[in-house]
Design a protein around this motif. Sequence first.
Motif, PDB file in Angstrom:
ATOM      1  N   VAL A  52       2.662  13.671  -8.378  1.00  0.00           N
ATOM      2  CA  VAL A  52       3.798  12.512  -8.501  1.00  0.00           C
ATOM      3  C   VAL A  52       4.068  12.220  -6.774  1.00  0.00           C
ATOM      4  N   PHE A  53       3.925  10.896  -6.820  1.00  0.00           N
ATOM      5  CA  PHE A  53       4.334  10.059  -5.748  1.00  0.00           C
ATOM      6  C   PHE A  53       5.416   9.170  -6.159  1.00  0.00           C
ATOM      7  N   GLU A  54       6.783   9.481  -6.227  1.00  0.00           N
ATOM      8  CA  GLU A  54       7.718   8.552  -6.789  1.00  0.00           C
ATOM      9  C   GLU A  54       8.355   7.531  -5.583  1.00  0.00           C
ATOM     10  N   ASP A  55       8.024   6.321  -5.938  1.00  0.00           N
ATOM     11  CA  ASP A  55       8.450   5.193  -5.000  1.00  0.00           C
ATOM     12  C   ASP A  55       7.466   5.336  -3.650  1.00  0.00           C
ATOM     13  N   ASP A  56       6.130   5.632  -3.963  1.00  0.00           N
ATOM     14  CA  ASP A  56       5.394   5.937  -2.565  1.00  0.00           C
ATOM     15  C   ASP A  56       3.926   5.719  -3.183  1.00  0.00           C
ATOM     16  N   TRP A  57       3.064   5.434  -2.123  1.00  0.00           N
ATOM     17  CA  TRP A  57       1.667   5.416  -2.373  1.00  0.00           C
ATOM     18  C   TRP A  57       1.028   6.503  -1.615  1.00  0.00           C
ATOM     19  N   VAL A  58      -0.125   6.992  -2.409  1.00  0.00           N
ATOM     20  CA  VAL A  58      -1.038   7.985  -1.533  1.00  0.00           C
ATOM     21  C   VAL A  58      -1.693   7.193  -0.341  1.00  0.00           C
ATOM     22  N   SER A  59      -1.835   7.871   0.650  1.00  0.00           N
ATOM     23  CA  SER A  59      -2.677   7.193   1.714  1.00  0.00           C
ATOM     24  C   SER A  59      -4.090   6.670   1.198  1.00  0.00           C
ATOM     25  N   SER A  60      -4.466   5.635   1.814  1.00  0.00           N
ATOM     26  CA  SER A  60      -5.792   5.131   1.199  1.00  0.00           C
ATOM     27  C   SER A  60      -6.954   6.137   1.957  1.00  0.00           C
ATOM     28  N   LEU A  75       7.498  -0.623  -6.369  1.00  0.00           N
ATOM     29  CA  LEU A  75       8.231   0.431  -5.436  1.00  0.00           C
ATOM     30  C   LEU A  75       9.527  -0.180  -5.201  1.00  0.00           C
ATOM     31  N   ARG A  76      10.337   1.038  -4.975  1.00  0.00           N
ATOM     32  CA  ARG A  76      11.835   0.643  -4.403  1.00  0.00           C
ATOM     33  C   ARG A  76      11.995   1.081  -2.965  1.00  0.00           C
ATOM     34  N   GLY A  77      13.112   1.107  -2.701  1.00  0.00           N
ATOM     35  CA  GLY A  77      13.786   2.037  -1.308  1.00  0.00           C
ATOM     36  C   GLY A  77      12.814   1.463  -0.310  1.00  0.00           C
ATOM     37  N   LYS A  78      12.340   2.476   0.502  1.00  0.00           N
ATOM     38  CA  LYS A  78      11.909   2.577   1.871  1.00  0.00           C
ATOM     39  C   LYS A  78      10.394   1.724   1.692  1.00  0.00           C
ATOM     40  N   ALA A  79       9.709   2.199   0.381  1.00  0.00           N
ATOM     41  CA  ALA A  79       8.386   1.457   0.431  1.00  0.00           C
ATOM     42  C   ALA A  79       8.189   0.033  -0.434  1.00  0.00           C
ATOM     43  N   LYS A  80       9.703  -0.352  -0.727  1.00  0.00           N
ATOM     44  CA  LYS A  80       9.566  -1.826  -1.224  1.00  0.00           C
ATOM     45  C   LYS A  80       8.843  -2.715  -0.672  1.00  0.00           C
ATOM     46  N   GLY A  81       7.817  -3.524  -1.401  1.00  0.00           N
ATOM     47  CA  GLY A  81       7.316  -4.706  -0.889  1.00  0.00           C
ATOM     48  C   GLY A  81       5.914  -4.283  -0.234  1.00  0.00           C
ATOM     49  N   LYS A  82       5.615  -2.940  -0.130  1.00  0.00           N
ATOM     50  CA  LYS A  82       4.294  -2.434   0.242  1.00  0.00           C
ATOM     51  C   LYS A  82       3.448  -2.228  -1.266  1.00  0.00           C
ATOM     52  N   ASN A  83       2.322  -2.472  -1.108  1.00  0.00           N
ATOM     53  CA  ASN A  83       1.230  -2.198  -2.137  1.00  0.00           C
ATOM     54  C   ASN A  83      -0.120  -1.773  -1.815  1.00  0.00           C
ATOM     55  N   TRP A  84      -0.810  -1.687  -2.687  1.00  0.00           N
ATOM     56  CA  TRP A  84      -2.179  -1.161  -2.419  1.00  0.00           C
ATOM     57  C   TRP A  84      -3.197  -2.432  -2.359  1.00  0.00           C
ATOM     58  N   LEU A  85      -2.636  -3.395  -2.547  1.00  0.00           N
ATOM     59  CA  LEU A  85      -3.674  -4.675  -3.076  1.00  0.00           C
ATOM     60  C   LEU A  85      -4.093  -5.285  -1.927  1.00  0.00           C
ATOM     61  N   ASP A  86      -3.862  -4.988  -0.589  1.00  0.00           N
ATOM     62  CA  ASP A  86      -4.127  -5.875   0.600  1.00  0.00           C
ATOM     63  C   ASP A  86      -5.052  -5.031   1.543  1.00  0.00           C
ATOM     64  N   GLY A  87      -5.828  -5.424   2.219  1.00  0.00           N
ATOM     65  CA  GLY A  87      -6.387  -5.095   3.375  1.00  0.00           C
ATOM     66  C   GLY A  87      -7.089  -3.427   3.064  1.00  0.00           C
ATOM     67  N   ALA A  89      -6.213  -0.710   1.903  1.00  0.00           N
ATOM     68  CA  ALA A  89      -5.910  -0.002   0.944  1.00  0.00           C
ATOM     69  C   ALA A  89      -6.665  -0.602  -0.408  1.00  0.00           C
ATOM     70  N   ARG A  90      -6.615  -1.772  -0.341  1.00  0.00           N
ATOM     71  CA  ARG A  90      -7.581  -2.432  -1.549  1.00  0.00           C
ATOM     72  C   ARG A  90      -9.178  -2.028  -1.434  1.00  0.00           C
ATOM     73  N   ALA A  91      -9.705  -2.121  -0.105  1.00  0.00           N
ATOM     74  CA  ALA A  91     -11.068  -1.726   0.242  1.00  0.00           C
ATOM     75  C   ALA A  91     -11.424  -0.364  -0.191  1.00  0.00           C
ATOM     76  N   ALA A  92     -10.069   0.604   0.115  1.00  0.00           N
ATOM     77  CA  ALA A  92     -10.352   1.800  -0.022  1.00  0.00           C
ATOM     78  C   ALA A  92     -10.335   2.205  -1.766  1.00  0.00           C
TER      79      ALA A  92
END
Length: 107
Positions: A52-60, A75-87, A89-92
């Motif tokens: 479980v990666f609560e409010d976090d993403w696994v590194s691509s 996501l909330r907190g420190k990771a808010k606004g980050k996602n896996w859809l760009d750059g 992370a998406r290519a990975a």
Amino acid sequence: MKIRVNAVLAVTVLMLCGMVHAGKPVALMGFGTDVKVMKSDVTDRCRYASEVFEDDWVSSADYGKYSVLYFGEKLRGKAKGKNWLDGEARAAAERFVAEGGTVIVAG
């Protein structure tokens, strides 16, 4: 009810993936409530290893360590606004699928 319906669908997908990708855990990423429910109601009940990666993403760079990548609610907190859809992370994620991995997007 929505969580239960999503869980039923996820169980079906994870069952298939578990057979194909035996030996690698499922990465559960996203909003705390969502990933906790997926862990308790899906992966634990089906006896799938999961992390479980609560409010976090696994590194691509680490996607290949998992059989399934579950991207849950926003996501909330420190990771808010980050996602896996760009750059990268998406290519990975696209490479991960092309190499036989499974991505589940919910929320």
